[in-house]
Motif scaffolding. Structure first.
Motif, PDB file in Angstrom:
ATOM      1  N   PHE A  20       0.835  -1.205   0.000  1.00 16.75           N
ATOM      2  CA  PHE A  20       0.000   0.000   0.000  1.00 16.75           C
ATOM      3  C   PHE A  20       0.868   1.252   0.000  1.00 16.75           C
ATOM      4  CE2 PHE A  20      -2.414  -3.402   2.070  1.00 16.75           C
ATOM      5  CZ  PHE A  20      -3.471  -3.481   1.175  1.00 16.75           C
ATOM      6  N   PRO A  78      -9.367  -6.285  -7.836  1.00 19.60           N
ATOM      7  CA  PRO A  78      -9.007  -5.663  -6.550  1.00 19.60           C
ATOM      8  C   PRO A  78      -7.757  -4.800  -6.632  1.00 19.60           C
ATOM      9  CG  PRO A  78      -8.663  -8.043  -6.490  1.00 19.60           C
ATOM     10  CD  PRO A  78      -9.425  -7.757  -7.723  1.00 19.60           C
ATOM     11  N   PHE A  82      -7.758  -0.806  -5.590  1.00 25.26           N
ATOM     12  CA  PHE A  82      -6.863  -0.244  -4.576  1.00 25.26           C
ATOM     13  C   PHE A  82      -5.932   0.808  -5.187  1.00 25.26           C
ATOM     14  CE2 PHE A  82      -7.860  -3.900  -1.734  1.00 25.26           C
ATOM     15  CZ  PHE A  82      -8.100  -3.166  -0.583  1.00 25.26           C
ATOM     16  N   ASN A  98      -8.434  -3.231   3.439  1.00 27.65           N
ATOM     17  CA  ASN A  98      -8.081  -4.510   2.832  1.00 27.65           C
ATOM     18  C   ASN A  98      -8.394  -5.670   3.776  1.00 27.65           C
ATOM     19  OD1 ASN A  98      -6.402  -6.178   0.772  1.00 27.65           O
ATOM     20  ND2 ASN A  98      -5.400  -6.598   2.715  1.00 27.65           N
ATOM     21  N   CYS A 154     -12.222   0.382  -2.355  1.00 23.62           N
ATOM     22  CA  CYS A 154     -11.503  -0.575  -1.496  1.00 23.62           C
ATOM     23  C   CYS A 154     -12.426  -1.690  -1.013  1.00 23.62           C
ATOM     24  CB  CYS A 154     -10.908   0.146  -0.288  1.00 23.62           C
ATOM     25  SG  CYS A 154      -9.540   1.248  -0.678  1.00 23.62           S
ATOM     26  N   ALA A 158     -12.239  -5.690  -1.555  1.00 27.86           N
ATOM     27  CA  ALA A 158     -12.312  -6.653  -0.459  1.00 27.86           C
ATOM     28  C   ALA A 158     -13.437  -7.662  -0.703  1.00 27.86           C
ATOM     29  CB  ALA A 158     -12.533  -5.932   0.870  1.00 27.86           C
ATOM     30  N   TYR A 161     -12.163 -10.206  -3.072  1.00 32.54           N
ATOM     31  CA  TYR A 161     -11.289 -11.154  -2.377  1.00 32.54           C
ATOM     32  C   TYR A 161     -12.132 -12.208  -1.649  1.00 32.54           C
ATOM     33  CZ  TYR A 161      -7.003  -8.391  -3.046  1.00 32.54           C
ATOM     34  OH  TYR A 161      -5.906  -7.739  -3.579  1.00 32.54           O
TER      35      TYR A 161
END
Length: 292
Positions: A20, A78, A82, A98, A154, A158, A161
């Motif tokens: 990040f 993702p 981000f 995250n 974000c 997530a 994911y």
């Protein structure tokens, strides 16, 4: 969990927390598309080199559909979200958001896999989402609509994911290295058409290039291998604890190298999100150590 595994766990958390930091450094100059294309291409080439050296085969054509699903849900989408958010949010906030992925994973599992939510998990979801609301509220005040959109990006990442984690339960049986390697090449192809529409904004400097290479080689290629080694040696329960450490390193690196101020809202939000994630996943350090 052995001492070597604990060291690998903290190394992995520090590397993923650092991703990040590097996205924050490069996002405004390269834009999301070129940044992520550089990241996944570098990671794919790195894994290709490792595969050649260790003689790991990649059955790309026989699992191409699977690799594109993973490459979309666990990598390309993702990563792009981000990268977009990194143009606005600091590294600390990115890392904290995250860590909400397991929360979404449990919600999706309850719908897709028909897994019943226990009371402890429900309370964890409420606490985790309260932490997100805490962060969103602060960003809305300080950054306006741009901050809210970045946080939504974000959370979308997530969510993907979480979807990807559930997909792997019904996915074809593929080795961890093939999953990492194949999904990276799929992500390279997926992101490529976006390049003409999201151009580079500034001249590419040496620090920017180095940051992208570090993102690809260290924070993606090396991190994937480190994670899969941890899963193999100690099991998924122990490896899961990296989720709780990543925000801590994200905050640390952002403070040390970017001079980001850590407000009380960030600390409270991080505490709520991490607590909620622990409750939702049912993670127990004592059980993880006992099982190993």
């Amino acid at each position: 969990m052995s001492v070597s595994s604990v060291l690998r766990l903290f190394l992995l958390a520090s590397v993923w927390g650092g991703s990040f930091l590097f996205m924050r450094i490069t996002a405004n100059s390269l834009g999301p598309a070129f940044l992520i294309e550089g990241r996944v291409l570098t990671a794919a080439l790195c894994l290709l080199l490792i595969g050649v050296c260790l003689r790991y085969r990649l059955n790309l054509l026989s699992n191409i559909k699977h690799f594109f699903i993973i490459g979309t849900t666990n990598t390309a989408f993702p990563f792009l979200m981000f990268a977009y958010a990194a143009q606005t949010l600091n590294a600390s906030t990115l890392a904290i958001l995250n860590s909400t992925a397991p929360l979404f994973g449990v919600i999706i599992a309850s719908i897709w896999q028909k897994e019943k939510l226990k009371l402890k998990a429900t309370i964890g979801l409420m606490i985790g989402m309260l932490g997100v609301v805490f962060l969103v509220g602060h960003q809305a005040v300080t950054l306006g609509d741009d901050g809210v959109l970045a946080i939504f990006a974000c959370l979308s990442a997530a969510f993907m994911y979480g979807f990807s984690a559930n997909y792997t339960k019904v996915a074809p049986s593929v080795t961890p290295f093939e999953n990492a390697h194949g999904s990276m090449w799929a992500a390279v192809i997926i992101v490529l058409p976006l390049l003409p529409f999201i151009p580079i904004r500034e001249a590419v400097t040496a620090p920017i290039s180095l940051s992208v290479i570090t993102l690809g080689v260290v924070c993606t290629g090396f991190a994937y291998l480190l994670y899969f080694r941890l899963v193999k040696d100690d099991g998924p329960a122990s490896a899961l604890s990296v989720t709780f450490l990543v925000p801590l390193f994200g905050i640390l690196w952002g403070t040390l190298f970017l001079g980001e101020e850590v407000g009380i809202n960030t600390l409270i939000g991080a505490l709520l999100v991490i607590t909620g994630t622990i409750l939702v996943t049912g993670f127990s350090l004592k059980k993880a150590i006992k099982n190993n």
